[in-house]
Design an enzyme around this catalytic site. Structure first.
Site, PDB file in Angstrom:
ATOM      1  CB  SER A 122       6.301  -3.113  -1.954  1.00 33.50           C
ATOM      2  OG  SER A 122       5.975  -3.533  -0.641  1.00 33.50           O
ATOM      3  CB  THR A 182       9.441   0.408   4.805  1.00 36.29           C
ATOM      4  OG1 THR A 182      10.774   0.916   4.803  1.00 36.29           O
ATOM      5  CG2 THR A 182       8.619   1.179   5.830  1.00 36.29           C
ATOM      6  CB  CYS A 183       5.187  -2.204   3.146  1.00 36.37           C
ATOM      7  SG  CYS A 183       3.454  -2.687   3.263  1.00 36.37           S
ATOM      8  CE  LYS A 243       0.083   1.570   9.418  1.00 40.73           C
ATOM      9  NZ  LYS A 243       0.191   2.614   8.366  1.00 40.73           N
ATOM     10  CB  ILE A 290       3.489   7.417  10.483  1.00 39.68           C
ATOM     11  CG1 ILE A 290       3.573   6.858   9.061  1.00 39.68           C
ATOM     12  CG2 ILE A 290       4.292   6.531  11.435  1.00 39.68           C
ATOM     13  CD1 ILE A 290       4.979   6.831   8.486  1.00 39.68           C
ATOM     14  CG  ASP A 329       8.182   5.196   0.125  1.00 37.30           C
ATOM     15  OD1 ASP A 329       7.298   5.126  -0.751  1.00 37.30           O
ATOM     16  OD2 ASP A 329       7.976   4.930   1.318  1.00 37.30           O
ATOM     17  CB  ALA A 371      -7.116   3.655   4.336  1.00 34.79           C
ATOM     18  CG  HIS A 394     -31.697   0.125   5.154  1.00 34.25           C
ATOM     19  ND1 HIS A 394     -31.233   1.261   5.774  1.00 34.25           N
ATOM     20  CD2 HIS A 394     -32.677  -0.381   5.940  1.00 34.25           C
ATOM     21  CE1 HIS A 394     -31.908   1.453   6.886  1.00 34.25           C
ATOM     22  NE2 HIS A 394     -32.792   0.466   7.015  1.00 34.25           N
TER      23      HIS A 394
END
Length: 452
Positions: A14, A42-43, A51, A179, A303, A341, A435
């Site tokens: 990325s 990787t991503c 994932k 992970i 990374d 997240a 609501h």
């Protein structure tokens, strides 16, 4: 001196792809990029994207159970891993081709081979070709780390998880980070009897204590066997699978052992140290605020620098590099306030300071609410949601927000905006609740549960 290219990027993940594209398309640079594996890094190929698709697949049993509670006559059949894996691999092929098309469209020359740095302005491809460059960007990412224990070759890492020939019946996940915890939830959701070992006192170290405790309790209530304070001493072939001998004195057999015990920067063998590029204790490339190394022509992002190892961060670092070097807009990327997240079940979304970190900086107020959301309460499930705000007593600024529950990742993205702008607790209070939603708790908590 005349160079073959203005920029040579090593790594097609990325960060490298963003830097190459912006430098070429917006900076007018002549750019080449080498990737020894699959484009996307990787991503896209062996991380976030596959994932998350596995997370979606693993959530359907609970959704089907909820559908029955809501009056639908539905029944879950068996999960067809082979069918899912085939569709997943086709999607990854599509994404890789999209990355290639984007780079070619920007005018970037691609080399599907390994590249190493020969001197401050030259790289050598595995094909033997030598290419000179005014600037070199290292964006080689990271790799899974497996400790050197007897029988380590019997374990797999997250790289292999997406290509299993079949799902195991019993799985051990070693590690307590995001992970490891995500894969423990994925395997459990797909019907695998799942055990998780972590040598620390609680999983998800570095996240807010209350929030990670909430996640761990939910995982255990769902049926995942979490053993904290436990590590693997050795792995060996047993009569019925892989035998894991642990520090707690146990010896259990599993069909699969997944190690998710951290990652290491991919910096070895690139020729960096011989040129005077400084590497840190874990092999990370040391850079300044502009991602520049001690060798002025060599930069690094993502990374491999081990700053904040998240895909969106690598993208922003790559973009900032291209803006600085090729667009004449000096840009530092601020790593201080980054939302993230964890796609466990339940999800954890977080931005800003944890309660523990905030308390060290001065007096705070903690607003927290744990409750059963309407959807699952109606279905008779016990899951609880956590909403939490950390507030500075003096300035009233919201220093941190932590959400545990369905859609936490989606909610935290929006919460990050006002917190990044310096919103106060009173700004949250003035916001009218939507609501009925879970997120309305973020603007209706009036009294702190803790101060100090």
């Amino acid at each position: 001196m005349t160079f073959d290219v203005d920029l040579f990027v090593i790594g097609g993940g990325s960060g490298g792809v963003r830097a190459a594209r912006i430098a070429a398309a917006e900076g007018g640079a002549r750019v080449a990029l080498a990737e020894e594996s699959r484009m996307g890094g990787t991503c896209v190929i062996r991380g976030c994207v596959p994932k998350k698709l596995m997370v979606y697949a693993s959530e359907f049993p609970a959704e089907i159970a909820d559908a029955r509670a809501y009056g639908w006559e539905v029944q879950a059949g068996s999960f067809d891993w082979s069918r899912f894996r085939t569709t997943l691999e086709a999607e990854l092929d599509r994404l890789e081709n999209a990355y290639r098309g984007t780079l070619r469209g920007a005018g970037v020359t691609l080399h599907d081979t390994r590249a190493v740095i020969e001197d401050a302005h030259a790289v050598r491809l595995a094909t033997g070709e030598r290419i000179t460059a005014k600037h070199i960007l290292v964006a080689t990412g990271g790799r899974p780390f497996v400790p050197d224990i007897p029988g380590a070759e019997l374990a797999i890492t997250s790289n292999e998880m997406f290509h299993l020939p079949a799902l195991p019946r019993r799985a051990l996940v070693v590690g307590g980070g995001f992970i490891a915890s995500e894969f423990a939830c994925i395997l459990h959701g797909l019907g695998v009897a799942t055990t998780q070992y972590y040598r620390g006192a609680q999983i998800l170290r570095g996240f807010d204590d209350e929030a990670r405790g909430h996640v761990a309790n939910a995982m255990q209530e769902a049926g995942i066997a979490i053993h904290c304070g436990t590590d693997v001493m050795r792995l060996e072939r047993g009569p019925g699978g892989i035998r894991a001998v642990a520090t707690d004195g146990s010896a259990r057999e599993f069909d699969l052992v997944l190690y998710a015990t951290g990652r290491r920067p991919n910096s070895a063998g690139l020729g960096l140290e011989a040129l005077g590029v400084q590497l840190g204790r874990k092999g990370e490339v040391v850079v300044d605020d502009f991602s520049q190394t001690a060798v002025p022509s060599i930069y690094a992002v993502g990374d491999v620098t081990n700053r904040v190892n998240l895909t969106p961060v690598a993208i922003r670092e790559g973009h900032a590099f291209a803006d600085t070097v090729f667009r004449g807009v000096p840009t530092r990327f601020d790593h201080s306030l980054i939302a993230s997240a964890v796609f466990t079940q339940p999800e954890l979304g977080t931005v800003g300071l944890t309660e523990e970190a905030a308390r060290e900086k001065g007096p705070i107020e903690v607003y927290s609410a744990a409750f059963r959301p309407m959807k699952t309460q109606f279905a008779g499930r016990p899951e609880r949601v956590l909403m939490k705000l950390i507030v500075d007593q003096a300035s009233r600024r919201v220093l941190g927000c932590h959400i545990v529950g369905p859609g936490a990742g989606e909610m935290i993205q929006l919460a990050a905006i006002p917190i990044g702008m310096g919103a106060t607790k009173e700004d949250f209070d003035r916001t009218v609740a939507v609501h009925p939603t879970m997120a309305e708790e973020l603007v209706t908590m009036r009294k702190p549960v803790r101060t100090g």
